[in-house]
Design an enzyme around this catalytic site. Structure first.
Site, PDB file in Angstrom:
ATOM      1  N   ARG A 119       0.754  -1.350  -0.115  1.00 18.01           N
ATOM      2  CA  ARG A 119       0.006   0.295  -0.053  1.00 18.01           C
ATOM      3  C   ARG A 119       0.857   1.191  -0.102  1.00 18.01           C
ATOM      4  NH1 ARG A 119      -3.189  -2.975   3.725  1.00 18.01           N
ATOM      5  NH2 ARG A 119      -4.883  -4.166   2.675  1.00 18.01           N
ATOM      6  N   LYS A 141       2.180  11.164 -11.903  1.00 15.78           N
ATOM      7  CA  LYS A 141       1.254  10.118 -12.575  1.00 15.78           C
ATOM      8  C   LYS A 141       2.014   8.882 -12.737  1.00 15.78           C
ATOM      9  CE  LYS A 141      -2.154  12.760 -15.307  1.00 15.78           C
ATOM     10  NZ  LYS A 141      -2.543  13.062 -16.487  1.00 15.78           N
ATOM     11  N   GLU A 183       7.078  16.850 -26.010  1.00 18.23           N
ATOM     12  CA  GLU A 183       6.517  17.371 -24.779  1.00 18.23           C
ATOM     13  C   GLU A 183       7.009  18.593 -24.435  1.00 18.23           C
ATOM     14  OE1 GLU A 183       4.182  15.454 -23.586  1.00 18.23           O
ATOM     15  OE2 GLU A 183       4.305  13.520 -23.574  1.00 18.23           O
ATOM     16  N   LYS A 225       5.560  22.581 -16.002  1.00 17.55           N
ATOM     17  CA  LYS A 225       4.786  21.473 -15.468  1.00 17.55           C
ATOM     18  C   LYS A 225       4.297  21.519 -13.798  1.00 17.55           C
ATOM     19  CE  LYS A 225       3.576  16.444 -15.513  1.00 17.55           C
ATOM     20  NZ  LYS A 225       3.768  15.215 -16.088  1.00 17.55           N
ATOM     21  N   GLU A 235      -5.899  16.138 -11.249  1.00 17.08           N
ATOM     22  CA  GLU A 235      -6.332  16.519 -12.702  1.00 17.08           C
ATOM     23  C   GLU A 235      -7.722  16.330 -12.506  1.00 17.08           C
ATOM     24  OE1 GLU A 235      -4.475  14.516 -16.176  1.00 17.08           O
ATOM     25  OE2 GLU A 235      -6.334  14.541 -17.062  1.00 17.08           O
ATOM     26  N   ARG A 239      -5.108  20.655 -15.110  1.00 14.47           N
ATOM     27  CA  ARG A 239      -3.819  19.659 -15.445  1.00 14.47           C
ATOM     28  C   ARG A 239      -4.214  18.909 -16.828  1.00 14.47           C
ATOM     29  NH1 ARG A 239      -0.578  15.662 -11.525  1.00 14.47           N
ATOM     30  NH2 ARG A 239       0.677  14.600 -13.394  1.00 14.47           N
ATOM     31  N   ASN A 243      -2.269  17.363 -21.660  1.00  9.76           N
ATOM     32  CA  ASN A 243      -2.698  16.300 -22.858  1.00  9.76           C
ATOM     33  C   ASN A 243      -2.837  16.819 -24.100  1.00  9.76           C
ATOM     34  OD1 ASN A 243      -2.675  13.714 -21.601  1.00  9.76           O
ATOM     35  ND2 ASN A 243      -3.884  14.840 -19.888  1.00  9.76           N
ATOM     36  N   HIS A 246      -2.473  14.520 -26.748  1.00  9.52           N
ATOM     37  CA  HIS A 246      -2.661  13.052 -26.434  1.00  9.52           C
ATOM     38  C   HIS A 246      -3.714  12.097 -26.818  1.00  9.52           C
ATOM     39  CE1 HIS A 246       0.926  14.764 -24.155  1.00  9.52           C
ATOM     40  NE2 HIS A 246       1.231  13.585 -23.622  1.00  9.52           N
ATOM     41  N   HIS A 250      -2.435   8.844 -27.907  1.00 11.29           N
ATOM     42  CA  HIS A 250      -2.842   7.630 -27.278  1.00 11.29           C
ATOM     43  C   HIS A 250      -3.465   6.805 -28.527  1.00 11.29           C
ATOM     44  CE1 HIS A 250      -2.345   9.404 -23.236  1.00 11.29           C
ATOM     45  NE2 HIS A 250      -1.306   9.076 -23.788  1.00 11.29           N
ATOM     46  N   HIS A 263       5.895   7.215 -27.985  1.00 15.53           N
ATOM     47  CA  HIS A 263       4.949   7.989 -27.434  1.00 15.53           C
ATOM     48  C   HIS A 263       4.790   9.658 -27.978  1.00 15.53           C
ATOM     49  CE1 HIS A 263       2.260   9.860 -24.379  1.00 15.53           C
ATOM     50  NE2 HIS A 263       3.284  10.562 -23.965  1.00 15.53           N
TER      51      HIS A 263
HETATM   52  P1  NAD Z   1      11.155   4.713 -22.657  1.00 16.76           P
HETATM   53  O1  NAD Z   1      11.054   4.771 -21.389  1.00 16.76           O
HETATM   54  O2  NAD Z   1      10.662   3.578 -23.626  1.00 16.76           O
HETATM   55  O3  NAD Z   1      12.737   5.105 -23.087  1.00 16.76           O
HETATM   56  C1  NAD Z   1      12.757   5.290 -24.615  1.00 16.76           C
HETATM   57  C2  NAD Z   1      13.912   4.370 -25.064  1.00 16.76           C
HETATM   58  O4  NAD Z   1      15.356   5.071 -24.658  1.00 16.76           O
HETATM   59  C3  NAD Z   1      13.970   2.907 -24.349  1.00 16.76           C
HETATM   60  O5  NAD Z   1      14.414   2.012 -25.232  1.00 16.76           O
HETATM   61  C4  NAD Z   1      14.861   3.162 -23.218  1.00 16.76           C
HETATM   62  O6  NAD Z   1      15.598   1.974 -22.676  1.00 16.76           O
HETATM   63  C5  NAD Z   1      16.027   3.984 -23.857  1.00 16.76           C
HETATM   64  N1  NAD Z   1      16.809   4.600 -22.851  1.00 16.76           N
HETATM   65  C6  NAD Z   1      16.361   5.582 -21.788  1.00 16.76           C
HETATM   66  N2  NAD Z   1      17.473   6.063 -21.142  1.00 16.76           N
HETATM   67  C7  NAD Z   1      18.474   6.034 -22.146  1.00 16.76           C
HETATM   68  C8  NAD Z   1      19.615   6.716 -22.346  1.00 16.76           C
HETATM   69  N3  NAD Z   1      20.157   7.552 -21.264  1.00 16.76           N
HETATM   70  N4  NAD Z   1      20.545   6.260 -23.272  1.00 16.76           N
HETATM   71  C9  NAD Z   1      19.976   5.424 -24.275  1.00 16.76           C
HETATM   72  N5  NAD Z   1      18.885   4.894 -24.250  1.00 16.76           N
HETATM   73  C10 NAD Z   1      18.208   5.187 -23.069  1.00 16.76           C
HETATM   74  O7  NAD Z   1      10.255   5.972 -23.358  1.00 16.76           O
HETATM   75  P2  NAD Z   1      10.100   7.420 -22.838  1.00 16.76           P
HETATM   76  O8  NAD Z   1       9.996   8.217 -24.174  1.00 16.76           O
HETATM   77  O9  NAD Z   1      10.875   7.829 -21.839  1.00 16.76           O
HETATM   78  O10 NAD Z   1       8.790   7.579 -21.983  1.00 16.76           O
HETATM   79  C11 NAD Z   1       7.413   7.178 -22.762  1.00 16.76           C
HETATM   80  C12 NAD Z   1       6.341   6.917 -21.738  1.00 16.76           C
HETATM   81  O11 NAD Z   1       6.229   7.682 -20.610  1.00 16.76           O
HETATM   82  C13 NAD Z   1       5.183   6.163 -22.279  1.00 16.76           C
HETATM   83  O12 NAD Z   1       4.667   5.206 -21.686  1.00 16.76           O
HETATM   84  C14 NAD Z   1       4.368   7.534 -21.924  1.00 16.76           C
HETATM   85  O13 NAD Z   1       2.806   6.690 -21.567  1.00 16.76           O
HETATM   86  C15 NAD Z   1       4.980   7.839 -20.567  1.00 16.76           C
HETATM   87  N6  NAD Z   1       4.420   9.090 -20.074  1.00 16.76           N
HETATM   88  C16 NAD Z   1       4.012   9.383 -18.716  1.00 16.76           C
HETATM   89  C17 NAD Z   1       3.863  10.631 -18.286  1.00 16.76           C
HETATM   90  C18 NAD Z   1       3.591  10.908 -16.993  1.00 16.76           C
HETATM   91  O14 NAD Z   1       3.118  11.998 -16.388  1.00 16.76           O
HETATM   92  N7  NAD Z   1       3.629   9.942 -16.020  1.00 16.76           N
HETATM   93  C19 NAD Z   1       4.066  11.775 -19.079  1.00 16.76           C
HETATM   94  C20 NAD Z   1       4.378  11.563 -20.569  1.00 16.76           C
HETATM   95  C21 NAD Z   1       4.888  10.404 -20.933  1.00 16.76           C
HETATM   96  N1  GLY Z   2       1.794  13.847 -18.671  1.00 20.65           N
HETATM   97  C1  GLY Z   2       0.498  14.567 -18.355  1.00 20.65           C
HETATM   98  C2  GLY Z   2       0.433  14.793 -16.978  1.00 20.65           C
HETATM   99  O1  GLY Z   2       1.452  14.636 -16.112  1.00 20.65           O
HETATM  100  O2  GLY Z   2      -0.654  15.345 -16.422  1.00 20.65           O
END
Ligand code: NAD
Ligand code: GLY
Length: 359
Positions: A119, A141, A183, A225, A235, A239, A243, A246, A250, A263
């Site tokens: 938890r 998030k 972003e 942000k 949200e 907030r 998006n 998005h 998505h 993404h």
């Molecule tokens: P990812 O985590 O898949 O990373 C992209 C690629 O880069 C992967 O292959 C990873 O292994 C590689 N990588 C990471 N760091 C590296 C480095 N320093 N050098 C070389 N390679 C490296 O993708 P991302 O673009 O970082 O994140 C996308 C995800 O984030 C999606 O799932 C999306 O939904 C999520 N997201 C979440 C929020 C949130 O608020 N929580 C906001 C935006 C996106």
């Molecule tokens: N990436 C959108 C949020 O954090 O609300």
């Protein structure tokens, strides 16, 4: 090093942004109240950065590493269960801190594991992609995908701190850098026109990975942000503007199969689609639309979405978390630097924008 403090009453935390921070034990140790630590990462990031982090932690702490398979298609219950199983096998109790070392996928899964294991246990983000440094590591998030919908299972759960080491971007593939820039551009479009203009002037330096420019872009993105999420942590209102692009994005990610369109790429194309709909409502001019499309293109991102049927688009967009009473709500641009969540758009225009065969 620069610090941005996110204010959430008793859940406030710092985002440290600087160079060589992964190996700075005294920095991270301020947020490690317990002896036991689990570093969660993936096979690709582990090869490059895990030893550096472990070497800094292990003289002082009991550290286990949990290495997941890289990729958006592994942002699922299987990966989550691997984390839970490793924690249980290692007899982790509530006095453990989970450290997410990786991009947004690792950050989102690890955060959700931290929110739900017993938890809720301590959690630290060390984001290693531009996208995770400017967006996903900030604001709490967390979650995983469902085969039918993106980020459908999750929780709001704030980390104890975010450690953003700009040096790690040197190993990031160009395509991933561009994905992060989607972003970054988003913040300019939704609330910071000066930042958008700065991006227009400096996109070449960002794409060329110049560290000073990347640092500036990360700082300004995180500040934007922070301002938004502090005003609306869960949200219930403003907030949602984070998006922009998005709902389209998505749908593209799911329709194309997780990981085929990154993404950030899907968000980039989605931002252009949102701009087209905003322009059709006379909220943006033709010139504004051209400026947006040009900046997305200069960031190395696609401006034309993949060919998906209009019905499939609408079916997937309907699954969006902003859908209320069967109505797709979209973040659109009221003007350059101003966004709004609305369902007062022309549905036939939306269908036209979704219908690639009509272009
Ligand atoms: P990812 O985590 O898949 O990373 C992209 C690629 O880069 C992967 O292959 C990873 O292994 C590689 N990588 C990471 N760091 C590296 C480095 N320093 N050098 C070389 N390679 C490296 O993708 P991302 O673009 O970082 O994140 C996308 C995800 O984030 C999606 O799932 C999306 O939904 C999520 N997201 C979440 C929020 C949130 O608020 N929580 C906001 C935006 C996106
Ligand atoms: N990436 C959108 C949020 O954090 O609300």
């Amino acid at each position: 090093m620069k610090t941005i403090n996110i204010q959430f009453d008793d859940r406030s935390y710092p985002i440290y942004i600087g160079q060589n921070l992964i190996s700075d034990f005294s920095l991270i140790n301020q947020h490690l109240p317990h002896k036991k630590i689990a570093v969660v990462t993936n096979n690709l990031v582990a090869d490059i950065y895990l030893d550096t982090l472990i070497n800094s932690l292990s003289p002082h702490k009991d550290v286990i590493s949990i290495i997941l398979t890289d990729g958006e298609k592994h942002k699922n219950t299987d990966s989550l269960n691997i984390i839970y199983s490793e924690l249980l096998k290692n007899k982790a109790d509530r006095n453990i801190t989970l450290i997410a070392l990786g991009g947004g996928v690792i950050g989102d899964i690890t955060g959700f594991a931290a929110a739900t294991y017993m938890r809720g246990v301590n959690f630290i983000q060390i984001p290693t992609t531009l996208l995770s440094q400017v967006d996903s590591s900030v604001g709490g998030k967390t979650g995983i995908n469902h085969p039918l919908g993106k980020n459908m299972i999750g929780a709001f759960y704030q980390p104890k701190c975010v450690i953003t080491d700009v040096n790690v971007l040197t190993t990031l593939p160009r395509r991933e850098l561009s994905a992060g820039l989607a972003e970054v551009i988003k913040y300019g479009l939704i609330r910071d026109i000066r930042f958008f203009e700065w991006l227009e002037d400096n996109m070449q330096s960002l794409v060329g990975m110049k560290q000073d420019y990347l640092m500036e872009a990360i700082l300004r993105s995180c500040q934007n942000k922070a301002d938004v999420v502090e005003a609306d942590e869960f949200e219930s209102g403003i907030r949602a503007i984070l998006n922009l692009g998005h709902t389209f994005g998505h749908a593209i990610e799911v329709a194309q199969g997780y990981g085929n369109w990154l993404h950030g790429e899907a968000v980039g194309a989605g931002i252009v689609m949102a701009a087209k709909l905003s322009q059709s409502m006379n909220w943006l001019s033709d010139k504004d639309l051209k400026r947006i499309t040009k900046l997305i293109k200069n960031a190395g991102l696609p401006t034309i979405p993949p060919n998906i049927s209009v019905e499939k688009y609408l079916e997937l967009m309907m699954l969006d978390k902003k859908t209320k009473d069967g109505q797709i709500n979209l973040v659109l641009q009221k003007s350059m630097g101003e966004a709004v969540l609305t369902n007062a758009y022309d549905s036939s225009k939306l269908r036209q924008i979704l219908d690639q065969s009509s272009h």
